[in-house]
Design a protein around this motif. Structure first.
Motif, PDB file in Angstrom:
ATOM      1  N   THR A   4       0.843  -1.190   0.000  1.00  0.00           N
ATOM      2  CA  THR A   4       0.000   0.000   0.000  1.00  0.00           C
ATOM      3  C   THR A   4       0.879   1.240   0.000  1.00  0.00           C
ATOM      4  OG1 THR A   4      -1.775  -1.125   1.188  1.00  0.00           O
ATOM      5  CG2 THR A   4      -1.770   1.282   1.249  1.00  0.00           C
ATOM      6  N   TRP A   5       0.583   2.189  -0.887  1.00  0.00           N
ATOM      7  CA  TRP A   5       1.338   3.436  -0.966  1.00  0.00           C
ATOM      8  C   TRP A   5       0.538   4.536  -0.288  1.00  0.00           C
ATOM      9  CZ3 TRP A   5       5.709   4.823  -4.371  1.00  0.00           C
ATOM     10  CH2 TRP A   5       6.394   3.689  -4.845  1.00  0.00           C
ATOM     11  N   ILE A   6       1.204   5.284   0.577  1.00  0.00           N
ATOM     12  CA  ILE A   6       0.575   6.400   1.282  1.00  0.00           C
ATOM     13  C   ILE A   6       1.450   7.625   1.088  1.00  0.00           C
ATOM     14  CG2 ILE A   6      -0.212   7.290   3.514  1.00  0.00           C
ATOM     15  CD1 ILE A   6      -0.466   4.374   4.440  1.00  0.00           C
ATOM     16  N   ARG A   7       0.829   8.750   0.774  1.00  0.00           N
ATOM     17  CA  ARG A   7       1.567  10.007   0.663  1.00  0.00           C
ATOM     18  C   ARG A   7       0.969  11.027   1.625  1.00  0.00           C
ATOM     19  NH1 ARG A   7       1.454   7.858  -4.467  1.00  0.00           N
ATOM     20  NH2 ARG A   7       3.476   7.698  -5.512  1.00  0.00           N
ATOM     21  N   THR A   8       1.845  11.776   2.287  1.00  0.00           N
ATOM     22  CA  THR A   8       1.408  12.800   3.234  1.00  0.00           C
ATOM     23  C   THR A   8       2.455  13.896   3.273  1.00  0.00           C
ATOM     24  OG1 THR A   8       0.545  13.153   5.473  1.00  0.00           O
ATOM     25  CG2 THR A   8       2.487  11.736   5.259  1.00  0.00           C
ATOM     26  N   ASP A   9       2.142  14.972   3.975  1.00  0.00           N
ATOM     27  CA  ASP A   9       3.119  16.052   4.133  1.00  0.00           C
ATOM     28  C   ASP A   9       4.118  15.733   5.234  1.00  0.00           C
ATOM     29  OD1 ASP A   9       2.015  17.633   2.143  1.00  0.00           O
ATOM     30  OD2 ASP A   9       0.694  18.713   3.515  1.00  0.00           O
ATOM     31  N   VAL A  10       3.584  15.429   6.422  1.00  0.00           N
ATOM     32  CA  VAL A  10       4.428  15.181   7.593  1.00  0.00           C
ATOM     33  C   VAL A  10       4.106  13.811   8.159  1.00  0.00           C
ATOM     34  CG1 VAL A  10       5.057  15.929   9.918  1.00  0.00           C
ATOM     35  CG2 VAL A  10       4.572  17.643   8.149  1.00  0.00           C
ATOM     36  N   LEU A  11       5.118  12.980   8.272  1.00  0.00           N
ATOM     37  CA  LEU A  11       4.993  11.680   8.934  1.00  0.00           C
ATOM     38  C   LEU A  11       5.553  11.810  10.339  1.00  0.00           C
ATOM     39  CD1 LEU A  11       4.547   8.610   9.120  1.00  0.00           C
ATOM     40  CD2 LEU A  11       6.816   8.326   8.055  1.00  0.00           C
ATOM     41  N   VAL A  12       4.740  11.465  11.338  1.00  0.00           N
ATOM     42  CA  VAL A  12       5.176  11.448  12.734  1.00  0.00           C
ATOM     43  C   VAL A  12       5.227   9.999  13.191  1.00  0.00           C
ATOM     44  CG1 VAL A  12       4.690  12.199  15.090  1.00  0.00           C
ATOM     45  CG2 VAL A  12       4.124  13.706  13.166  1.00  0.00           C
ATOM     46  N   ILE A  13       6.398   9.555  13.600  1.00  0.00           N
ATOM     47  CA  ILE A  13       6.549   8.177  14.091  1.00  0.00           C
ATOM     48  C   ILE A  13       6.539   8.218  15.606  1.00  0.00           C
ATOM     49  CG2 ILE A  13       7.934   6.087  14.071  1.00  0.00           C
ATOM     50  CD1 ILE A  13       9.232   7.026  11.508  1.00  0.00           C
ATOM     51  N   GLY A  14       5.562   7.540  16.205  1.00  0.00           N
ATOM     52  CA  GLY A  14       5.387   7.547  17.647  1.00  0.00           C
ATOM     53  C   GLY A  14       4.002   8.046  17.992  1.00  0.00           C
ATOM     54  N   GLY A  15       3.562   7.751  19.221  1.00  0.00           N
ATOM     55  CA  GLY A  15       2.202   8.137  19.588  1.00  0.00           C
ATOM     56  C   GLY A  15       2.072   8.743  20.956  1.00  0.00           C
ATOM     57  N   GLY A  16       3.184   9.211  21.543  1.00  0.00           N
ATOM     58  CA  GLY A  16       3.120   9.802  22.871  1.00  0.00           C
ATOM     59  C   GLY A  16       2.991  11.312  22.834  1.00  0.00           C
ATOM     60  N   ASN A  17       3.303  11.935  23.961  1.00  0.00           N
ATOM     61  CA  ASN A  17       3.173  13.378  24.112  1.00  0.00           C
ATOM     62  C   ASN A  17       3.936  14.148  23.042  1.00  0.00           C
ATOM     63  OD1 ASN A  17       3.020  16.049  25.436  1.00  0.00           O
ATOM     64  ND2 ASN A  17       5.117  15.605  26.091  1.00  0.00           N
ATOM     65  N   ALA A  18       5.217  13.816  22.828  1.00  0.00           N
ATOM     66  CA  ALA A  18       6.025  14.542  21.844  1.00  0.00           C
ATOM     67  C   ALA A  18       5.430  14.400  20.450  1.00  0.00           C
ATOM     68  CB  ALA A  18       7.462  14.028  21.870  1.00  0.00           C
ATOM     69  N   ALA A  19       5.029  13.187  20.098  1.00  0.00           N
ATOM     70  CA  ALA A  19       4.462  12.935  18.774  1.00  0.00           C
ATOM     71  C   ALA A  19       3.181  13.727  18.560  1.00  0.00           C
ATOM     72  CB  ALA A  19       4.197  11.439  18.596  1.00  0.00           C
ATOM     73  N   LEU A  20       2.296  13.729  19.553  1.00  0.00           N
ATOM     74  CA  LEU A  20       1.017  14.426  19.403  1.00  0.00           C
ATOM     75  C   LEU A  20       1.203  15.936  19.363  1.00  0.00           C
ATOM     76  CD1 LEU A  20      -1.866  13.145  19.186  1.00  0.00           C
ATOM     77  CD2 LEU A  20      -0.032  11.590  19.819  1.00  0.00           C
ATOM     78  N   CYS A  21       2.121  16.455  20.179  1.00  0.00           N
ATOM     79  CA  CYS A  21       2.403  17.894  20.114  1.00  0.00           C
ATOM     80  C   CYS A  21       2.927  18.271  18.735  1.00  0.00           C
ATOM     81  CB  CYS A  21       3.406  18.288  21.200  1.00  0.00           C
ATOM     82  SG  CYS A  21       2.712  18.292  22.880  1.00  0.00           S
ATOM     83  N   ALA A  22       3.788  17.419  18.172  1.00  0.00           N
ATOM     84  CA  ALA A  22       4.308  17.673  16.827  1.00  0.00           C
ATOM     85  C   ALA A  22       3.193  17.610  15.790  1.00  0.00           C
ATOM     86  CB  ALA A  22       5.408  16.676  16.487  1.00  0.00           C
ATOM     87  N   ALA A  23       2.358  16.594  15.882  1.00  0.00           N
ATOM     88  CA  ALA A  23       1.286  16.418  14.905  1.00  0.00           C
ATOM     89  C   ALA A  23       0.307  17.587  14.948  1.00  0.00           C
ATOM     90  CB  ALA A  23       0.557  15.101  15.170  1.00  0.00           C
ATOM     91  N   ILE A  24      -0.079  18.001  16.141  1.00  0.00           N
ATOM     92  CA  ILE A  24      -1.022  19.112  16.281  1.00  0.00           C
ATOM     93  C   ILE A  24      -0.408  20.406  15.760  1.00  0.00           C
ATOM     94  CG2 ILE A  24      -2.176  20.571  17.979  1.00  0.00           C
ATOM     95  CD1 ILE A  24      -2.608  17.976  19.647  1.00  0.00           C
ATOM     96  N   ALA A  25       0.853  20.652  16.142  1.00  0.00           N
ATOM     97  CA  ALA A  25       1.511  21.888  15.710  1.00  0.00           C
ATOM     98  C   ALA A  25       1.637  21.938  14.190  1.00  0.00           C
ATOM     99  CB  ALA A  25       2.885  22.005  16.365  1.00  0.00           C
ATOM    100  N   ALA A  26       1.999  20.813  13.580  1.00  0.00           N
ATOM    101  CA  ALA A  26       2.132  20.784  12.118  1.00  0.00           C
ATOM    102  C   ALA A  26       0.781  20.958  11.439  1.00  0.00           C
ATOM    103  CB  ALA A  26       2.780  19.467  11.687  1.00  0.00           C
ATOM    104  N   ARG A  27      -0.230  20.312  11.968  1.00  0.00           N
ATOM    105  CA  ARG A  27      -1.565  20.408  11.364  1.00  0.00           C
ATOM    106  C   ARG A  27      -2.122  21.817  11.490  1.00  0.00           C
ATOM    107  NH1 ARG A  27      -4.358  19.636   7.331  1.00  0.00           N
ATOM    108  NH2 ARG A  27      -6.593  19.312   7.606  1.00  0.00           N
ATOM    109  N   ARG A  28      -1.880  22.453  12.626  1.00  0.00           N
ATOM    110  CA  ARG A  28      -2.374  23.823  12.815  1.00  0.00           C
ATOM    111  C   ARG A  28      -1.704  24.793  11.851  1.00  0.00           C
ATOM    112  NH1 ARG A  28      -6.014  24.574  16.586  1.00  0.00           N
ATOM    113  NH2 ARG A  28      -6.156  23.231  18.438  1.00  0.00           N
TER     114      ARG A  28
END
Length: 481
Positions: A4-28
Motif C-alpha cells: 500500500t502506498w501512502i503520501r502525506t506532508d508530515v509523517l510522525v513516528i510515535g504516539g506519545g506526548n512529543a508525537a502528538l504535540c508535533a502532529a497538532i503543531a504541524a496540522r495547525r
C-alpha cells in the motif's frame, strides 16, 4: 497481497506526548499529518500513559501553581541534577520555550488539577494533569483527530529511506494481531493487517521513544546485570527507529548507560508497571543492599531532584536489589506502592522475611540509630535531622527506626527511558555525522532527550522535553513542507 502506498506532508513516528504535540503543531500550520503508532490503540502513547506532571518555567503563581519558577531557577535545577552534562544552548532554549507550554497545552484540551503538597514538594514547580497521563493523551488525540490528523495504530516502521540527510519514505507493516483498528479502515490511508506499506512524506518527525524495552541493547552498555532491570513503561519502546536513524548517518548523543532509572517495587511486572510501582519513601528511612549495608545518603536533596538516581544506585548493588526500611511513624507519609510493605515486629524478624542476615541488619540499624542527632523533622525543608559519625551519613530527615512494627519494600532498578539518542539543534532538526543538519528530519521526546539530559533527572522534565521539542518539530516540519 500488494504494498500500500501512502503520501502525506508530515509523517510522525510515535504516539506519545512529543508525537502528538508535533502532529497538532504541524496540522495547525496547514500540513497534512499522519501519525504511525506501534502500539494498539488501548496502549497508545508510550510512557506518557504513566506520567503525572510537567515542569515549566513561569513568572507568577497560577490557579494550579503556588508560586513563580523562573527560567534561571529551572536552569540551576537542571544544571545540578545533570552535574553539568547538558547542552546549555538547547537546555536554555527548552526552558525559555516552556513558559508558553502551559497555555498551549491547555489550548489543546489538556486540563490541570490544583497544586499538590506533601512529600513531592512540587506544588510550585510542576503542573499535574487532571486525570493523569492517559487523560492528557486522550485530550491530545481528540484535538489531533478533530483537526484531521490521521493515526495508524498497531503499525511498526520497519525501514527508513534517507539519502544525504533527506528523508524519502518509510516502510511499515500493520500488526496481524488483535487490536489493529487502523487495519480495518479502508479509505483513510490504512493497510490491511499484515500488509506492507510505503509511506512517502515531505518531512519526518521521529518521536518513537528510547530503547529501554530492548534488554539486549541495554546489555550492550550495562552487561548482564540488565537482566535484573524492570521496565516501568511501555514494552513497545525497543529503539528500532533510533537504530535506523543512527545507521543512516544521524549523529548520536548521550551515554547508552544513562537513563531515567528509579527504584521501584521488586515485585512489579517486567514491563508497564508505571507510577504505582514507584516508591517515594527513601527519605523516611534507610536503604540497604543484600549485605544489609547502607550505600548512599538517603537525605541528600529533595526527593523530586534525587528520586531518579536510585535506580542506578540499586543497579550497582549485588543482584541489583535493595530494601527500603522504615518504621510505623512513617507509614502514612508517602504514596505507597501497589504492593503492601513487608511488615515485622522486630528488625531481626524483618531480616528473616527479606532473606537478609539478621545480625547484619540489626547492626546496621543500631549504628544508624546511634548516629542520629536531635533535630526538628520537616520533610518540606532541609531540616536539621542528620546523622554523625557514619561512613555514609544521612544529611537530612534522619530519624531513628525505633517504633514497631517495622516495614520494608524490596526494590530493583526501574528504567523509564534511555538518554542515548539523536543530536538536534534548536529547531529540533537532527544533525548528521557529516556536520550538516538534516534537511527534513526532526526529532522530539525521549529519542533526543540526551541533548538536555546527559545524566540525572528532575521530576517533570521528560514531559517538558517532549512538549517543547514536539511543538518545535511540528512547526518546523510544516514550514519545510
Amino acid at each position: 497481497m500488494g504494498e500500500t502506498w501512502i503520501r502525506t506532508d508530515v509523517l510522525v513516528i510515535g504516539g506519545g506526548n512529543a508525537a502528538l504535540c508535533a502532529a497538532i503543531a504541524a496540522r495547525r500550520r496547514g500540513a497534512e499529518v499522519l501519525v504511525v503508532e506501534k502500539a494498539p490503540k488501548f496502549y497508545r502513547g508510550g510512557n506518557t500513559r504513566h506520567t503525572r506532571n510537567m515542569r515549566c518555567a513561569h513568572d507568577s503563581a497560577t490557579d494550579t501553581l503556588t508560586g513563580p519558577y523562573t527560567e534561571e531557577e529551572f536552569w540551576d535545577d537542571l544544571l545540578r541534577v545533570t552535574e553539568g552534562n547538558t547542552d546549555e544552548t538547547l537546555a536554555r532554549h527548552m526552558i525559555a520555550r516552556s513558559k508558553e507550554m502551559l497555555t498551549w497545552i491547555t489550548d489543546q484540551g489538556v486540563r490541570f488539577q490544583p497544586s499538590l503538597g506533601g512529600t513531592l514538594s512540587l506544588g510550585r514547580t510542576n503542573s499535574f494533569f487532571l486525570g493523569g497521563g492517559r487523560a492528557m493523551l486522550n485530550a491530545l488525540y481528540r484535538t489531533a483527530e478533530d483537526l484531521g490528523v490521521q493515526v495508524l495504530y498497531d503499525t511498526a516502521v520497519t525501514a527508513l529511506e534517507i539519502e544525504g540527510g533527506t528523508f524519502r519514505c518509510a516502510e511499515a507493516r500493520a500488526s496481524t494481531g488483535p487490536g489493529n483498528e487502523a487495519g480495518d479502515r479502508e479509505g483513510d490511508g490504512a493497510a490491511p493487517s499484515g500488509a506492507p506499506m510505503r509511506i512517502e512524506a515531505k518531512a519526518l518527525v521521529a518521536a518513537a521513544g528510547g530503547f529501554e524495552a530492548n534488554i539486549e541493547w541495554l546489555k550492550e552498555g550495562w552487561g548482564e546485570c540488565a537482566e535484573n532491570f524492570l521496565i516501568r513503561g511501555t514494552p513497545y519502546n525497543r529503539g528500532e527507529v533510533l537504530r535506523m536513524l543512527l545507521d543512516a548517518g544521524v549523529e548520536p548523543i548521550g551515554d547508552p548507560t544513562q537513563c531515567h532509572a528509579v527504584a521501584i517495587d521488586a515485585r512489579a511486572p517486567r514491563f508497564d508497571g508505571g507510577i504505582i510501582t514507584r516508591l517515594d519513601c527513601v527519605v523516611f528511612g534507610i536503604v540497604v543492599n543484600r549485605l544489609a549495608e547502607r550505600f548512599h545518603d538517603e537525605g541528600e536533596d529533595f526527593w523530586p531532584k534525587r528520586y531518579a538516581i536510585w535506580g542506578r544506585l540499586v543497579a550497582a548493588q549485588p543482584d541489583q536489589i535493595a530494601y527500603i526500611l522504615f518504621d510505623s511513624k512513617s507509614l502514612t507519609s508517602f504514596m505507597p506502592s501497589l504492593y503492601p510493605p513487608i511488615q515485622a515486629s522486630s528488625i531481626a524478624e524483618l531480616a528473616g522475611k527479606l532473606d537478609l542476615r539478621a545480625e547484619a541488619l540489626s547492626r546496621t540499624v543500631a549504628e544508624f540509630n546511634g548516629a542520629v542527632r536531635p533535630g526538628t523533622f520537616d520533610h518540606t525543608i532541609f531540616d536539621d535531622c542528620r546523622t554523625e559519625g557514619l561512613a555514609i551519613e544521612k544529611t537530612h530527615w534522619a530519624r531513628r527506626l525505633e517504633d514497631p512494627p517495622y516495614y520494608a519494600y524490596p526494590v530493583r532498578p526501574g528504567i523509564t527511558f534511555t538518554y542515548l539518542g539523536t543530536r538536534v539543534d534548536t529547531e529540533a532538526r537532527v544533525q548528521m555525522r557529516s556536520g550538516d543538519a538534516a534537511s527534513n528530519i526532526y526529532a522530539a521526546g525521549e529519542i533526543m532527550a540526551g541533548n538536555v539530559l546527559g545524566k540525572g533527572y528532575a521530576a517533570g522534565i521528560g514531559m517538558t522535553i517532549g512538549s517543547v521539542f514536539g511543538k518545535i518539530a511540528g512547526e518546523g516540519a510544516a514550514r519545510h513542507v
